[in-house]
Design a protein around this motif. Structure first.
Motif, short mmCIF file in Angstrom:
data_model
loop_
_atom_site.label_atom_id
_atom_site.label_comp_id
_atom_site.label_asym_id
_atom_site.label_seq_id
_atom_site.Cartn_x
_atom_site.Cartn_y
_atom_site.Cartn_z
N ASP A 135 11.71 9.00 5.08
CA ASP A 135 12.31 8.31 6.22
C ASP A 135 13.83 8.45 6.18
N ARG A 154 10.47 -3.40 1.16
CA ARG A 154 10.31 -2.16 1.94
C ARG A 154 9.99 -2.45 3.41
N PHE A 189 11.91 1.78 -4.87
CA PHE A 189 12.19 2.80 -3.87
C PHE A 189 13.65 3.23 -4.01
N SER A 197 14.49 9.37 11.66
CA SER A 197 13.06 9.11 11.84
C SER A 197 12.74 8.44 13.17
N THR A 211 7.57 -0.02 7.54
CA THR A 211 7.73 -0.02 6.08
C THR A 211 8.39 1.29 5.67
N GLN A 271 9.12 4.58 3.99
CA GLN A 271 8.26 5.57 3.37
C GLN A 271 9.09 6.75 2.89
N PRO A 272 8.61 7.49 1.88
CA PRO A 272 9.35 8.67 1.42
C PRO A 272 9.62 9.64 2.57
N ALA A 286 9.37 6.28 -3.17
CA ALA A 286 8.90 4.90 -3.00
C ALA A 286 7.53 4.75 -3.65
N ASP A 287 7.37 3.67 -4.42
CA ASP A 287 6.05 3.33 -4.97
C ASP A 287 5.90 1.81 -4.96
N ASP A 288 4.97 1.28 -5.74
CA ASP A 288 4.67 -0.15 -5.68
C ASP A 288 5.75 -1.03 -6.28
N ASN A 314 4.66 10.04 -3.45
CA ASN A 314 5.75 9.07 -3.52
C ASN A 314 7.12 9.69 -3.27
#
Length: 236
Positions: free
Chosen positions: A94, A70, A117, A22, A89, A91-92, A112-114, A11
């Motif tokens: 980015d 996200r 972020f 990115s 989406t 992401q860690p 980032a998790d559920d 994460n």
């Protein structure tokens, strides 16, 4: 026995020295590429903790809100800003550019998790900041969306603009939460705001941050645009 990696290691963004945008096709990354991240202790101005909170009802879960946020982060921005990202989406790790208030800068996804972020800002951003977007359920099973910031203005010039910047933030982020609510069927979103000055000191040792100032660099980039040589089509 070797130490095992933390369960949430995936994460977190990997440790890096310099930021790399990115999306290499993004022409707005000129104020981000090659910069270092700059958290609150790397800034200049007073330290502020700011929070915007909105209830989004019971029809959507925190996990669904964050998954959508996200995936469509920039789509919820008001017209005064633009999030320059073609990523599907967040992401860690980015790194993407953004434009707000006419200033082009960017952010890195730190975590980032559920249900949350977090962004860190690069050198030159108006704020040296950590910004977390999260959702949770309250005691009545309502989903609460929250934007939490710990920030300092990054240099003396941006610190002098803090009153104006604060008013702009108070228009921008509540509208983001209202747009997020509308996307999930909530037409009347009330946004609560809270601001606390955590440290009134200015970190004068960081006054040289002005050399990275994204506002100055954005103006210079625009002024130089007619003089920049464009590559012929098909050139390497």
């Amino acid at each position: 026995m070797a130490d095992s990696a933390p369960r949430d290691a995936a994460n977190w963004a990997a440790k890096i020295d310099r930021l790399q945008v990115s999306d290499p096709s993004d022409t707005h990354g000129y104020n981000v590429q090659g910069k270092r991240v700059a958290g609150p202790m790397n800034g200049f101005g007073r330290l502020w903790q700011r929070t915007y909170t909105a209830a989004l009802g019971t029809a959507v879960t925190p996990e669904a809100v964050i998954a959508d946020w996200r995936a469509h982060f920039g789509e919820y921005w008001p017209r005064m800003g633009r999030f320059h990202s073609s990523l599907s989406t967040l992401q860690p790790g980015d790194v993407t550019a953004l434009t707000a208030g006419g200033v082009t800068t960017g952010v890195m996804v730190l975590y980032a998790d559920d249900t949350s972020f977090t962004f860190l800002t690069p050198e030159g951003h108006m704020f040296a900041a950590m910004i977390t977007f999260s959702a949770e359920s309250d005691a009545a099973a309502h989903t609460i969306a929250r934007i939490s910031m710990l920030l300092r203005c990054s240099d003396p010039l941006f610190e002098s603009m803090w009153p104006l910047a604060r008013r702009g933030e108070d228009l921008f982020w509540p509208e983001v939460l209202r747009n997020l609510g509308r996307a999930h069927g909530v037409t009347d979103v009330t946004v609560a705001e809270r601001t606390v000055c955590v440290d009134r000191r200015r970190l004068w040792a960081n006054w040289r941050n002005v050399r990275h100032n994204a506002g100055i660099r954005t103006v210079a980039h625009v002024v130089r645009a007619p003089f920049r040589r464009t590559r012929p089509e098909g050139a390497p």
